[in-house]
Motif scaffolding. Sequence first.
Motif, PDB file in Angstrom:
ATOM      1  N   SER A   1       0.829  -1.204   0.000  1.00 21.49           N
ATOM      2  CA  SER A   1       0.000   0.000   0.000  1.00 21.49           C
ATOM      3  C   SER A   1       0.866   1.258   0.000  1.00 21.49           C
ATOM      4  CB  SER A   1      -0.914  -0.006   1.224  1.00 21.49           C
ATOM      5  OG  SER A   1      -1.572   1.218   1.372  1.00 21.49           O
ATOM      6  N   GLN A   2       1.902   1.257   0.797  1.00 19.64           N
ATOM      7  CA  GLN A   2       2.792   2.415   0.876  1.00 19.64           C
ATOM      8  C   GLN A   2       3.582   2.606  -0.413  1.00 19.64           C
ATOM      9  OE1 GLN A   2       5.018   1.350   4.355  1.00 19.64           O
ATOM     10  NE2 GLN A   2       3.472   2.157   5.763  1.00 19.64           N
ATOM     11  N   LYS A   3       4.061   1.523  -0.993  1.00 23.24           N
ATOM     12  CA  LYS A   3       4.882   1.613  -2.195  1.00 23.24           C
ATOM     13  C   LYS A   3       4.067   1.985  -3.435  1.00 23.24           C
ATOM     14  CE  LYS A   3       8.602  -1.421  -0.783  1.00 23.24           C
ATOM     15  NZ  LYS A   3       9.435  -2.569  -1.134  1.00 23.24           N
ATOM     16  N   VAL A   4       2.830   1.515  -3.498  1.00 27.42           N
ATOM     17  CA  VAL A   4       1.994   1.746  -4.672  1.00 27.42           C
ATOM     18  C   VAL A   4       1.115   2.985  -4.486  1.00 27.42           C
ATOM     19  CG1 VAL A   4       0.234   0.673  -6.167  1.00 27.42           C
ATOM     20  CG2 VAL A   4       2.012  -0.708  -5.184  1.00 27.42           C
ATOM     21  N   GLU A   5       1.024   3.453  -3.240  1.00 32.95           N
ATOM     22  CA  GLU A   5       0.184   4.606  -2.888  1.00 32.95           C
ATOM     23  C   GLU A   5      -1.285   4.343  -3.179  1.00 32.95           C
ATOM     24  OE1 GLU A   5       1.934   7.999  -4.798  1.00 32.95           O
ATOM     25  OE2 GLU A   5       3.685   7.951  -3.494  1.00 32.95           O
ATOM     26  N   ILE A   6      -1.750   3.180  -2.720  1.00 31.37           N
ATOM     27  CA  ILE A   6      -3.147   2.782  -2.791  1.00 31.37           C
ATOM     28  C   ILE A   6      -3.555   2.422  -1.371  1.00 31.37           C
ATOM     29  CG2 ILE A   6      -4.760   1.046  -3.682  1.00 31.37           C
ATOM     30  CD1 ILE A   6      -2.923   0.729  -6.073  1.00 31.37           C
TER      31      ILE A   6
ATOM     32  N   LYS B   1      -7.670  -8.022  -3.342  1.00 38.60           N
ATOM     33  CA  LYS B   1      -7.205  -9.303  -2.828  1.00 38.60           C
ATOM     34  C   LYS B   1      -8.355 -10.282  -2.595  1.00 38.60           C
ATOM     35  CE  LYS B   1      -4.350 -10.980   0.918  1.00 38.60           C
ATOM     36  NZ  LYS B   1      -3.704 -10.654   2.149  1.00 38.60           N
ATOM     37  N   THR B   2      -9.475  -9.768  -2.139  1.00 42.55           N
ATOM     38  CA  THR B   2     -10.634 -10.625  -1.847  1.00 42.55           C
ATOM     39  C   THR B   2     -11.605 -10.705  -3.023  1.00 42.55           C
ATOM     40  OG1 THR B   2     -11.814  -8.774  -0.820  1.00 42.55           O
ATOM     41  CG2 THR B   2     -10.511 -10.208   0.638  1.00 42.55           C
ATOM     42  N   GLU B   3     -11.191 -10.156  -4.152  1.00 43.38           N
ATOM     43  CA  GLU B   3     -11.971 -10.194  -5.397  1.00 43.38           C
ATOM     44  C   GLU B   3     -13.330  -9.501  -5.283  1.00 43.38           C
ATOM     45  OE1 GLU B   3     -11.995 -14.243  -6.785  1.00 43.38           O
ATOM     46  OE2 GLU B   3      -9.831 -14.318  -6.860  1.00 43.38           O
ATOM     47  N   LYS B   4     -13.397  -8.476  -4.449  1.00 40.43           N
ATOM     48  CA  LYS B   4     -14.621  -7.687  -4.319  1.00 40.43           C
ATOM     49  C   LYS B   4     -14.628  -6.483  -5.250  1.00 40.43           C
ATOM     50  CE  LYS B   4     -15.455  -9.027   0.430  1.00 40.43           C
ATOM     51  NZ  LYS B   4     -15.511  -8.601   1.828  1.00 40.43           N
ATOM     52  N   ALA B   5     -13.482  -6.159  -5.828  1.00 35.11           N
ATOM     53  CA  ALA B   5     -13.382  -5.017  -6.737  1.00 35.11           C
ATOM     54  C   ALA B   5     -14.090  -5.353  -8.048  1.00 35.11           C
ATOM     55  CB  ALA B   5     -11.926  -4.671  -7.000  1.00 35.11           C
ATOM     56  N   LYS B   6     -14.782  -4.374  -8.591  1.00 36.83           N
ATOM     57  CA  LYS B   6     -15.495  -4.547  -9.859  1.00 36.83           C
ATOM     58  C   LYS B   6     -14.639  -4.134 -11.048  1.00 36.83           C
ATOM     59  CE  LYS B   6     -19.372  -5.758  -7.914  1.00 36.83           C
ATOM     60  NZ  LYS B   6     -19.680  -7.149  -7.833  1.00 36.83           N
ATOM     61  N   ALA B   7     -13.599  -3.342 -10.807  1.00 40.32           N
ATOM     62  CA  ALA B   7     -12.747  -2.833 -11.885  1.00 40.32           C
ATOM     63  C   ALA B   7     -11.389  -2.465 -11.302  1.00 40.32           C
ATOM     64  CB  ALA B   7     -13.387  -1.610 -12.530  1.00 40.32           C
ATOM     65  N   ILE B   8     -10.421  -2.317 -12.206  1.00 46.71           N
ATOM     66  CA  ILE B   8      -9.097  -1.848 -11.817  1.00 46.71           C
ATOM     67  C   ILE B   8      -8.588  -0.931 -12.920  1.00 46.71           C
ATOM     68  CG2 ILE B   8      -7.972  -3.883 -12.784  1.00 46.71           C
ATOM     69  CD1 ILE B   8      -5.836  -3.581 -10.569  1.00 46.71           C
ATOM     70  N   ARG B   9      -8.046   0.203 -12.542  1.00 41.11           N
ATOM     71  CA  ARG B   9      -7.491   1.137 -13.522  1.00 41.11           C
ATOM     72  C   ARG B   9      -6.168   0.599 -14.043  1.00 41.11           C
ATOM     73  NH1 ARG B   9      -8.576   6.553 -10.067  1.00 41.11           N
ATOM     74  NH2 ARG B   9     -10.759   6.788 -10.671  1.00 41.11           N
ATOM     75  N   PHE B  10      -5.894   0.889 -15.309  1.00 40.25           N
ATOM     76  CA  PHE B  10      -4.620   0.474 -15.888  1.00 40.25           C
ATOM     77  C   PHE B  10      -3.461   1.101 -15.132  1.00 40.25           C
ATOM     78  CE2 PHE B  10      -6.872  -0.484 -20.026  1.00 40.25           C
ATOM     79  CZ  PHE B  10      -6.688  -1.845 -19.926  1.00 40.25           C
ATOM     80  N   SER B  11      -3.617   2.324 -14.660  1.00 44.33           N
ATOM     81  CA  SER B  11      -2.538   2.980 -13.918  1.00 44.33           C
ATOM     82  C   SER B  11      -2.261   2.242 -12.606  1.00 44.33           C
ATOM     83  CB  SER B  11      -2.871   4.445 -13.657  1.00 44.33           C
ATOM     84  OG  SER B  11      -4.067   4.566 -12.906  1.00 44.33           O
ATOM     85  N   THR B  12      -3.296   1.737 -11.975  1.00 40.91           N
ATOM     86  CA  THR B  12      -3.123   0.953 -10.746  1.00 40.91           C
ATOM     87  C   THR B  12      -2.453  -0.370 -11.060  1.00 40.91           C
ATOM     88  OG1 THR B  12      -5.095   1.956  -9.766  1.00 40.91           O
ATOM     89  CG2 THR B  12      -4.345  -0.130  -8.820  1.00 40.91           C
ATOM     90  N   LEU B  13      -2.890  -1.022 -12.111  1.00 49.27           N
ATOM     91  CA  LEU B  13      -2.297  -2.292 -12.525  1.00 49.27           C
ATOM     92  C   LEU B  13      -0.820  -2.101 -12.871  1.00 49.27           C
ATOM     93  CD1 LEU B  13      -2.797  -5.276 -13.098  1.00 49.27           C
ATOM     94  CD2 LEU B  13      -3.555  -4.624 -15.390  1.00 49.27           C
ATOM     95  N   GLU B  14      -0.521  -1.005 -13.545  1.00 52.24           N
ATOM     96  CA  GLU B  14       0.860  -0.695 -13.899  1.00 52.24           C
ATOM     97  C   GLU B  14       1.730  -0.525 -12.654  1.00 52.24           C
ATOM     98  OE1 GLU B  14       3.425   2.729 -16.291  1.00 52.24           O
ATOM     99  OE2 GLU B  14       1.244   2.858 -16.248  1.00 52.24           O
ATOM    100  N   ARG B  15       1.239   0.233 -11.664  1.00 54.51           N
ATOM    101  CA  ARG B  15       2.012   0.450 -10.431  1.00 54.51           C
ATOM    102  C   ARG B  15       2.215  -0.855  -9.673  1.00 54.51           C
ATOM    103  NH1 ARG B  15      -1.411   5.310  -9.526  1.00 54.51           N
ATOM    104  NH2 ARG B  15      -2.453   4.008  -8.009  1.00 54.51           N
ATOM    105  N   LEU B  16       1.169  -1.691  -9.619  1.00 50.87           N
ATOM    106  CA  LEU B  16       1.299  -2.981  -8.950  1.00 50.87           C
ATOM    107  C   LEU B  16       2.370  -3.837  -9.627  1.00 50.87           C
ATOM    108  CD1 LEU B  16      -2.453  -3.851  -8.306  1.00 50.87           C
ATOM    109  CD2 LEU B  16      -0.712  -3.432  -6.559  1.00 50.87           C
ATOM    110  N   CYS B  17       2.345  -3.860 -10.950  1.00 52.79           N
ATOM    111  CA  CYS B  17       3.328  -4.649 -11.699  1.00 52.79           C
ATOM    112  C   CYS B  17       4.744  -4.112 -11.493  1.00 52.79           C
ATOM    113  CB  CYS B  17       2.973  -4.681 -13.181  1.00 52.79           C
ATOM    114  SG  CYS B  17       1.523  -5.705 -13.541  1.00 52.79           S
ATOM    115  N   GLN B  18       4.898  -2.795 -11.441  1.00 51.71           N
ATOM    116  CA  GLN B  18       6.224  -2.205 -11.220  1.00 51.71           C
ATOM    117  C   GLN B  18       6.770  -2.596  -9.855  1.00 51.71           C
ATOM    118  OE1 GLN B  18       5.380   1.950 -11.767  1.00 51.71           O
ATOM    119  NE2 GLN B  18       5.909   1.915 -13.941  1.00 51.71           N
TER     120      GLN B  18
ATOM    121  N   LEU C   1       5.743  -5.012  -7.769  1.00 50.18           N
ATOM    122  CA  LEU C   1       5.827  -6.455  -7.538  1.00 50.18           C
ATOM    123  C   LEU C   1       6.702  -7.171  -8.567  1.00 50.18           C
ATOM    124  CD1 LEU C   1       2.089  -7.071  -6.623  1.00 50.18           C
ATOM    125  CD2 LEU C   1       4.046  -7.052  -5.053  1.00 50.18           C
ATOM    126  N   ASP C   2       7.210  -6.415  -9.535  1.00 52.21           N
ATOM    127  CA  ASP C   2       8.061  -6.971 -10.586  1.00 52.21           C
ATOM    128  C   ASP C   2       7.390  -8.189 -11.230  1.00 52.21           C
ATOM    129  OD1 ASP C   2      10.273  -7.175 -12.269  1.00 52.21           O
ATOM    130  OD2 ASP C   2      11.292  -8.556 -10.891  1.00 52.21           O
TER     131      ASP C   2
END
Length: 68
Positions: free
Chosen positions: A22-27, A36-53, A55-56
């Motif tokens: 959360s601290q590293k991705v600023e979410i 994590k619990t699959e309750k989200a209905k959508a994810i922004r590409f910018s969020t996905l990009e930060r997670l991938c960066q 988490l490598d």
Amino acid sequence: MPIRVNLDVILAQRKMSVTELSQKVEITIANLSNLKTEKAKAIRFSTLERLCQVLDCQPGDLLEYVDD
């Protein structure tokens, strides 16, 4: 839901807590928890990009289609 989010698996492999991510991705922890619990209905590409960066990983490592 046919899309599975493997965030908990990736976090375990990286030995990283949700708080640290959360601290590293600023979410917020709440938003990461929803993913994590699959309750989200959508994810922004910018969020996905930060997670991938941070988490490598690739988007396909985090998201998986599961045929019901």
